[in-house]
Design an enzyme around this catalytic site. Structure first.
Site, PDB file in Angstrom:
ATOM      1  NE  ARG A   1      -6.328   4.363   5.948  1.00 37.51           N
ATOM      2  CZ  ARG A   1      -5.242   4.571   6.693  1.00 37.51           C
ATOM      3  NH1 ARG A   1      -5.262   4.326   7.993  1.00 37.51           N
ATOM      4  NH2 ARG A   1      -4.132   5.031   6.153  1.00 37.51           N
TER       5      ARG A   1
ATOM      6  CG  ASP B   1       3.403   1.313   9.487  1.00 36.19           C
ATOM      7  OD1 ASP B   1       3.023   2.160  10.317  1.00 36.19           O
ATOM      8  OD2 ASP B   1       3.387   1.532   8.256  1.00 36.19           O
TER       9      ASP B   1
ATOM     10  CB  ILE C   1       7.995   6.731  14.270  1.00 37.21           C
ATOM     11  CG1 ILE C   1       9.219   5.807  14.125  1.00 37.21           C
ATOM     12  CG2 ILE C   1       7.684   7.411  12.941  1.00 37.21           C
ATOM     13  CD1 ILE C   1      10.491   6.506  13.719  1.00 37.21           C
TER      14      ILE C   1
ATOM     15  CE  LYS D   1      -1.296   1.781   3.762  1.00 41.83           C
ATOM     16  NZ  LYS D   1      -1.276   3.124   4.408  1.00 41.83           N
ATOM     17  CG  ASN D   2       2.692   2.568   3.451  1.00 41.84           C
ATOM     18  OD1 ASN D   2       1.604   3.145   3.386  1.00 41.84           O
ATOM     19  ND2 ASN D   2       3.157   2.057   4.577  1.00 41.84           N
TER      20      ASN D   2
ATOM     21  NE  ARG E   1       0.849   9.225  10.251  1.00 42.76           N
ATOM     22  CZ  ARG E   1       0.479   8.200   9.484  1.00 42.76           C
ATOM     23  NH1 ARG E   1       0.212   8.392   8.203  1.00 42.76           N
ATOM     24  NH2 ARG E   1       0.363   6.987   9.975  1.00 42.76           N
ATOM     25  N   PRO E   2       3.524  16.056  10.942  1.00 42.00           N
ATOM     26  CG  PRO E   2       5.463  16.862  11.926  1.00 42.00           C
ATOM     27  CD  PRO E   2       4.424  15.802  12.075  1.00 42.00           C
ATOM     28  CB  ILE E   3       2.921  18.254   5.768  1.00 36.87           C
ATOM     29  CG1 ILE E   3       1.982  19.425   6.072  1.00 36.87           C
ATOM     30  CG2 ILE E   3       2.189  16.930   5.902  1.00 36.87           C
ATOM     31  CD1 ILE E   3       0.892  19.594   5.037  1.00 36.87           C
ATOM     32  CG  ASP E   4       7.635  20.782   9.447  1.00 33.75           C
ATOM     33  OD1 ASP E   4       7.212  19.602   9.435  1.00 33.75           O
ATOM     34  OD2 ASP E   4       8.649  21.126  10.089  1.00 33.75           O
ATOM     35  CG  LEU E   5      10.541  18.254   7.411  1.00 31.38           C
ATOM     36  CD1 LEU E   5      11.320  16.972   7.650  1.00 31.38           C
ATOM     37  CD2 LEU E   5      11.410  19.471   7.705  1.00 31.38           C
TER      38      LEU E   5
ATOM     39  CB  CYS F   1      -3.145  11.270  12.184  1.00 34.43           C
ATOM     40  SG  CYS F   1      -2.802   9.569  11.720  1.00 34.43           S
TER      41      CYS F   1
END
Length: 420
Positions: free
Chosen positions: A399, A307, A329, A24-25, A123-127, A118
């Protein structure tokens, strides 16, 4: 509403053969990468899971035409019809943020809803955003949306402050159509990132350093179509390996990449399981009568995967001793433990650590799946819990696992899906 019902047995021994589905990933960024070309891309070994259909719904809104048959997907985006990924679609699957880089690179602008909260923590998306800004994008946040614009992205040297799988993938895709050379440092090393890079290379991208922490991308004017096979799902494979160890079973896993599972296999061997490679793409696990306690700390690949943390905790409830599981994580990724306590597990949480005391007999109970991997851990626990276990909110399981209950049932367990 659907539920999973399991009649467990502490003496259950799973036996047989199971085929592992595509990852999936790996397929989600591969689908997002199709935004970079107007030609047809064909993907094989596609898992038919909820997240795949969620991102395909988003891609259709953006202008994609696709055909999915069995586990093969062909997708073509001759013209991008919309530059907006709405909140209604993004909230269903955080990986939707992966359309940001490709949309911006090909279309010159993108408006993508912030993913929001979440169940397994922030799960920051700043990067993602800082990297795109360094490539020349103008980015603003308004009304819960990321608005990005750039007449032309230009290559730069970018070093990620911390490991970020999604950020690495987004920046690699954006850089493929940028002017000049982009150098990305401290890139994530996950097999799914490598798989994406190999697809992009087939599409005509100029990428050096695939599989290394420093990746160089020389931008090209356009990308073309390609055919690509999705790698096996290492987390599904790891889940079945734990199932074999947990039930003292004898399971053969086919269609796997053993080298993607090195750390998980190592820990399972230390716990007492016998694992052997059969040819190149199959593994056999034989569980031991005695499970030894193991301390585990999650970390970015090639470390122990976050995971697999929930599944391994279930295994340690049956170990002869105490284990310490440290989650580095994600915050709030111990939500499954409260449900395991309902089954009789003896676990204490202190900050980022879970102390698991075994060997503890489990008994069936009604539970709620709080996220994807938590739901898998509850299935594993239900297999060895005496009596009936009911798992509610199975949409989490769907999912990321393709026909999980059917595969487990084929190994000798009593498990069924209840539809009401």
């Amino acid at each position: 509403m659907e539920k999973i019902r399991i009649i467990g047995n502490s003496n259950l021994q799973l036996k047989g053969k199971v085929k592992i589905s595509g990852a999936k990933n790996a397929v989600l960024p591969a689908i997002a990468a199709c935004l970079l070309t107007g030609e047809k891309v064909r993907l094989k070994n596609v898992p038919l899971v909820k997240d795949v259909f969620s991102i395909l719904t988003l891609m259709k809104e953006l202008g994609a035409e696709y055909n999915i048959k069995k586990n093969s997907l062909s997708i073509e985006i001759k013209k991008i019809e919309s530059d907006e990924a709405s909140y209604q679609l993004v909230r269903a699957m955080r990986a939707s943020i992966l359309v940001l880089g490709p949309l911006l690179a090909r279309f010159g602008k993108a408006m993508v809803a912030l993913p929001g909260g979440c169940a397994i923590g922030s799960r920051p998306i700043d990067l993602h955003m800082h990297g795109l800004e360094k490539l020349g994008a103008s980015i603003s946040l308004k009304h819960g949306y990321i608005k990005a614009e750039a007449k032309k992205l230009c290559g730069k040297e970018i070093e990620f402050e911390r490991k970020t799988v999604g950020g690495t993938e987004n920046l690699i895709m954006a850089a493929c159509l940028a002017h000049g050379e982009t150098v990305l440092k401290n890139c994530s090393l996950e097999p799914e990132v490598i798989s994406l890079c190999r697809l992009l290379a087939k599409m005509g991208a100029k990428i050096d350093g695939i599989g290394h922490e420093t990746i160089r991308i020389n931008g090209v004017k356009e990308l073309g179509g390609a055919s690509h096979e999705i790698i096996p799902d290492r987390i599904e494979a790891g889940t079945f390996l734990v199932a074999g160890a947990l039930t003292r079973g004898n399971i053969v896993l086919t269609s796997v990449q053993p080298n993607h599972l090195h750390t998980v296999i190592e820990k399972l061997r230390y716990a007492g399981a016998k694992i052997e490679t059969i040819k190149n793409h199959s593994l056999r696990i034989t569980g031991s009568e005695e499970i030894m306690p193991q301390d585990v700390t999650t970390s970015p690949y090639p470390g122990f995967p976050t995971d697999m943390q929930a599944q391994f905790i279930v295994l340690m409830t049956q170990a002869n001793g105490t284990s310490i599981i440290t989650e580095t994580i994600f915050d709030r990724r111990f939500s499954h433990i409260n449900e395991l306590l309902r089954l009789g597990a003896n676990i204490e949480i202190s900050g980022d650590k879970a102390k698991v005391r075994g060997k503890t007999p489990l008994s069936g109970a009604e539970t709620i799946a709080t996220d994807l991997r938590a739901s898998a851990s509850l299935v594993l626990a239900g297999l060895i819990a005496n009596g009936e276990t009911i798992i509610n909110e199975t949409e989490h399981l769907d999912r990321g696992y393709e026909k999980l209950e059917e595969k487990i049932k084929s190994l000798g367990a009593y498990i069924e899906r209840i539809r009401k």
